[in-house]
Motif scaffolding. Structure first.
Motif, PDB file in Angstrom:
ATOM      1  N   ASN A 175     -12.737 -11.383 -10.887  1.00 59.48           N
ATOM      2  CA  ASN A 175     -13.498 -10.569  -9.944  1.00 59.48           C
ATOM      3  C   ASN A 175     -12.856 -10.782  -8.576  1.00 59.48           C
ATOM      4  O   ASN A 175     -12.757 -11.916  -8.102  1.00 59.48           O
ATOM      5  CB  ASN A 175     -14.963 -11.012  -9.930  1.00 59.48           C
ATOM      6  N   ILE A 176     -12.386  -9.704  -7.935  1.00 59.70           N
ATOM      7  CA  ILE A 176     -11.584  -9.822  -6.717  1.00 59.70           C
ATOM      8  C   ILE A 176     -12.400  -9.458  -5.483  1.00 59.70           C
ATOM      9  O   ILE A 176     -12.903  -8.340  -5.365  1.00 59.70           O
ATOM     10  CB  ILE A 176     -10.343  -8.918  -6.797  1.00 59.70           C
ATOM     11  N   ILE A 177     -12.523 -10.422  -4.578  1.00 57.19           N
ATOM     12  CA  ILE A 177     -13.217 -10.217  -3.304  1.00 57.19           C
ATOM     13  C   ILE A 177     -12.165 -10.307  -2.202  1.00 57.19           C
ATOM     14  O   ILE A 177     -11.525 -11.346  -2.032  1.00 57.19           O
ATOM     15  CB  ILE A 177     -14.304 -11.283  -3.080  1.00 57.19           C
ATOM     16  N   GLY A 178     -11.957  -9.216  -1.473  1.00 57.25           N
ATOM     17  CA  GLY A 178     -10.990  -9.212  -0.389  1.00 57.25           C
ATOM     18  C   GLY A 178     -11.684  -9.153   0.952  1.00 57.25           C
ATOM     19  O   GLY A 178     -12.843  -8.729   1.042  1.00 57.25           O
ATOM     20  N   THR A 179     -11.004  -9.576   2.013  1.00 54.46           N
ATOM     21  CA  THR A 179     -11.585  -9.444   3.351  1.00 54.46           C
ATOM     22  C   THR A 179     -10.737  -8.520   4.200  1.00 54.46           C
ATOM     23  O   THR A 179      -9.505  -8.495   4.105  1.00 54.46           O
ATOM     24  CB  THR A 179     -11.736 -10.799   4.085  1.00 54.46           C
ATOM     25  N   ALA A 180     -11.417  -7.735   5.027  1.00 51.03           N
ATOM     26  CA  ALA A 180     -10.786  -6.841   5.998  1.00 51.03           C
ATOM     27  C   ALA A 180     -11.798  -6.631   7.113  1.00 51.03           C
ATOM     28  O   ALA A 180     -12.960  -7.037   6.980  1.00 51.03           O
ATOM     29  CB  ALA A 180     -10.399  -5.518   5.344  1.00 51.03           C
ATOM     30  N   SER A 181     -11.386  -5.987   8.200  1.00 50.08           N
ATOM     31  CA  SER A 181     -12.329  -5.809   9.299  1.00 50.08           C
ATOM     32  C   SER A 181     -12.384  -4.384   9.828  1.00 50.08           C
ATOM     33  O   SER A 181     -13.173  -4.078  10.714  1.00 50.08           O
ATOM     34  CB  SER A 181     -11.976  -6.757  10.460  1.00 50.08           C
ATOM     35  N   ARG A 182     -11.525  -3.511   9.283  1.00 54.02           N
ATOM     36  CA  ARG A 182     -11.504  -2.131   9.742  1.00 54.02           C
ATOM     37  C   ARG A 182     -11.756  -1.189   8.567  1.00 54.02           C
ATOM     38  O   ARG A 182     -11.474  -1.528   7.414  1.00 54.02           O
ATOM     39  CB  ARG A 182     -10.153  -1.799  10.389  1.00 54.02           C
ATOM     40  N   GLU A 183     -12.274  -0.025   8.877  1.00 55.88           N
ATOM     41  CA  GLU A 183     -12.569   0.961   7.831  1.00 55.88           C
ATOM     42  C   GLU A 183     -11.298   1.327   7.062  1.00 55.88           C
ATOM     43  O   GLU A 183     -11.310   1.452   5.838  1.00 55.88           O
ATOM     44  CB  GLU A 183     -13.177   2.218   8.465  1.00 55.88           C
ATOM     45  N   GLU A 184     -10.189   1.461   7.778  1.00 54.80           N
ATOM     46  CA  GLU A 184      -8.912   1.833   7.173  1.00 54.80           C
ATOM     47  C   GLU A 184      -8.440   0.789   6.166  1.00 54.80           C
ATOM     48  O   GLU A 184      -8.023   1.115   5.046  1.00 54.80           O
ATOM     49  CB  GLU A 184      -7.869   2.008   8.284  1.00 54.80           C
ATOM     50  N   THR A 185      -8.510  -0.496   6.554  1.00 56.86           N
ATOM     51  CA  THR A 185      -8.025  -1.550   5.668  1.00 56.86           C
ATOM     52  C   THR A 185      -9.006  -1.819   4.530  1.00 56.86           C
ATOM     53  O   THR A 185      -8.608  -2.211   3.430  1.00 56.86           O
ATOM     54  CB  THR A 185      -7.750  -2.834   6.466  1.00 56.86           C
ATOM     55  N   THR A 186     -10.283  -1.596   4.771  1.00 55.43           N
ATOM     56  CA  THR A 186     -11.281  -1.731   3.707  1.00 55.43           C
ATOM     57  C   THR A 186     -11.022  -0.703   2.603  1.00 55.43           C
ATOM     58  O   THR A 186     -11.015  -1.035   1.408  1.00 55.43           O
ATOM     59  CB  THR A 186     -12.703  -1.545   4.266  1.00 55.43           C
ATOM     60  N   SER A 187     -10.767   0.535   2.997  1.00 55.75           N
ATOM     61  CA  SER A 187     -10.470   1.594   2.027  1.00 55.75           C
ATOM     62  C   SER A 187      -9.182   1.291   1.266  1.00 55.75           C
ATOM     63  O   SER A 187      -9.096   1.500   0.056  1.00 55.75           O
ATOM     64  CB  SER A 187     -10.334   2.946   2.740  1.00 55.75           C
ATOM     65  N   TRP A 188      -8.189   0.785   1.985  1.00 54.77           N
ATOM     66  CA  TRP A 188      -6.892   0.417   1.389  1.00 54.77           C
ATOM     67  C   TRP A 188      -7.087  -0.623   0.288  1.00 54.77           C
ATOM     68  O   TRP A 188      -6.550  -0.490  -0.812  1.00 54.77           O
ATOM     69  CB  TRP A 188      -5.986  -0.094   2.502  1.00 54.77           C
ATOM     70  N   LEU A 189      -7.887  -1.659   0.555  1.00 55.59           N
ATOM     71  CA  LEU A 189      -8.105  -2.711  -0.431  1.00 55.59           C
ATOM     72  C   LEU A 189      -8.848  -2.199  -1.665  1.00 55.59           C
ATOM     73  O   LEU A 189      -8.533  -2.582  -2.798  1.00 55.59           O
ATOM     74  CB  LEU A 189      -8.871  -3.876   0.198  1.00 55.59           C
ATOM     75  N   LYS A 190      -9.831  -1.355  -1.456  1.00 54.69           N
ATOM     76  CA  LYS A 190     -10.560  -0.797  -2.593  1.00 54.69           C
ATOM     77  C   LYS A 190      -9.635   0.060  -3.453  1.00 54.69           C
ATOM     78  O   LYS A 190      -9.702   0.044  -4.688  1.00 54.69           O
ATOM     79  CB  LYS A 190     -11.757   0.009  -2.104  1.00 54.69           C
TER      80      LYS A 190
END
Length: 335
Positions: A175-190
Motif C-alpha cells: 500500500n503506497i502512501i506518498g507525500t506532496a504539497s501542491r495540487e499538481e504534484t498530488t495529481s502526478w503521484l496518483k
C-alpha cells in the motif's frame, strides 16, 4: 570535444559556475566503454557537487550523472557491449561526468537503453531508477508478494520518488502512501500509482489520522529528513525499516530505538566508488528497467526538456532544481 565544466565552486547565478570548454576526447581501455552522449538529465547531486567539490589543480571539473548515448569504442576487456550499442547509465562519482560530448564509463554500471524511449526520455531515468530500486530491494529488502504492508514515501513527486512509486506499485503489493504539497504534484503521484497522497507541509501523524492510514512498515525519506524524523519515529510500525537518501547535517536516530527501527542509507554511487564485488548489479538493474519500460510496466519521469546541452541551459536547469519545485526530471539533449 565540447564539455561544460567549472574550476571554482560558485553560486549558479555566476556565469563562471558552469562554462563551455573544449577538452580532449578520452580513450577506452580495460572494462571501459566510450560513449557519444546524446542526452543527459540533472539531479540534486549535480548542484551539490558543483557548489562544494573543488576541481583538481587547474583542471576543469566535469559533472553530470545521467546519460544516454551510443558506444563508439570499447576497452580490451569489455564483454557486455559492442560499438554501436545504445546505452544508458548514471556514471561514477569519482570520474568525469556526462556534461560532455564523450564519456568513459565502466561497462558494469551501464545498461542497454530502452528501445521504446527517445534518448531524452531515457536520460531522465538511470540515477533515480538505480537509487529507487536499490532502496526498495537492496536496503529495505521489501517483499514483492506481501500485500499486508504499507510504505510511506516522503517527497515522492521528485525524480527518485516518481520512479520509486512506480516500482513499488508494479513490482510489489505494498500500500503506497506518498507525500506532496501542491495540487499538481498530488495529481502526478496518483497518476504514477500512489494509493494515498498526504501533505508533508502538515504534521505527518495528523495526516495519517485524517486519512485513517495504517502504520507503515517502511518509510523512505527523499528530502527534508531532519524536519520529518520525529514524525517518522511516531508513525512507523515497531520493527519497521526507515531509509533516506538526502544529506541532513545531523540525524538523531535515538527516537527509533524504542521501536527497534532499522535505518538504511542509499547511495547509488557506492558500488562504483568502491568497485564492490557486486558492482555489475547496476548493469543488471538497468537492463531489467529497460525491459519494464519496453513492456509498458513503468514510464519515463521526464518533466521538462531544457534544450541543448550547453553551459547557459545547464545553469538554468541547476537554478530551477535548487528551488525544490521540479516535478519529475529535467533533461537536455544534443550539442
Amino acid at each position: 570535444m565540447k564539455a561544460i565544466g567549472y574550476k571554482e565552486n560558485l553560486p549558479i547565478d555566476n556565469i563562471k559556475s558552469l562554462q563551455d570548454v573544449e577538452l580532449e576526447t578520452p580513450k577506452a581501455t580495460g572494462r571501459d566503454i566510450l560513449v557519444e552522449i546524446k542526452a543527459i538529465s540533472v539531479n540534486p547531486a549535480d548542484y551539490k557537487v558543483r557548489a562544494g567539490m573543488p576541481a583538481e589543480g587547474d583542471n576543469w571539473k566535469v559533472i553530470g550523472w545521467d546519460a544516454t548515448g551510443i558506444v563508439t569504442a570499447v576497452g580490451e576487456d569489455v564483454t557486455l557491449f559492442n560499438v554501436g550499442d545504445e546505452v544508458w547509465y548514471a556514471g561514477d562519482f569519482t570520474r568525469q561526468g556526462s556534461y560532455a560530448e564523450y564519456q568513459i564509463v565502466d561497462e558494469r554500471i551501464v545498461g542497454k537503453k530502452p528501445q521504446s524511449l527517445s534518448y531524452a526520455e531515457a536520460a531522465a531515468l538511470p540515477l533515480t531508477t538505480l537509487t529507487a530500486y536499490e532502496m526498495l530491494f537492496d536496503r529495505l529488502e521489501v517483499s514483492k508478494d506481501d500485500a499486508s504492508k504499507s510504505i510511506l514515501v516522503i517527497g515522492a513527486a521528485g525524480g527518485v520518488g516518481s520512479i520509486l512509486v512506480q516500482l513499488a506499485k508494479k513490482l510489489t503489493k505494498l500500500n503506497i502512501i506518498g507525500t506532496a504539497s501542491r495540487e499538481e504534484t498530488t495529481s502526478w503521484l496518483k497518476e504514477l500509482g500512489a494509493d494515498t497522497v498526504i501533505n508533508h507541509r502538515n504534521k505527518l501523524s495528523e495526516e495519517f489520522e485524517k486519512y485513517n492510514l495504517p502504520a507503515p512498515e517502511y518509510v523512505v525519506s527523499l528530502n527534508a529528513t531532519e524536519h520529518h524524523v520525529d514524525e517518522i519515529a511516531k508513525l512507523i510500525k515497531p520493527q519497521g525499516k526507515f531509509g533516506f537518501i538526502d544529506d541532513p547535517k545531523s540525524l538523531n536516530v535515538m527516537p527509533f530505538k524504542g521501536k527497534a527501527v532499522s535505518t538504511h542509507i542509499e547511495l547509488m554511487f557506492t558500488r562504483s566508488m568502491f568497485q564492490t564485488e557486486d558492482m555489475i548489479e547496476q548493469h543488471n538493474i538497468l537492463n531489467k528497467a529497460s525491459e519494464l519500460i519496453d513492456n509498458g510496466t513503468i514510464r519515463t519521469t521526464l518533466g521538462e526538456n531544457f534544450g541543448t546541452i550547453n553551459a547557459e541551459n545547464l545553469r538554468r536547469a541547476h537554478a530551477f532544481l535548487e528551488t525544490g519545485k521540479a516535478k519529475g526530471k529535467i533533461v537536455l539533449e544534443g550539442f
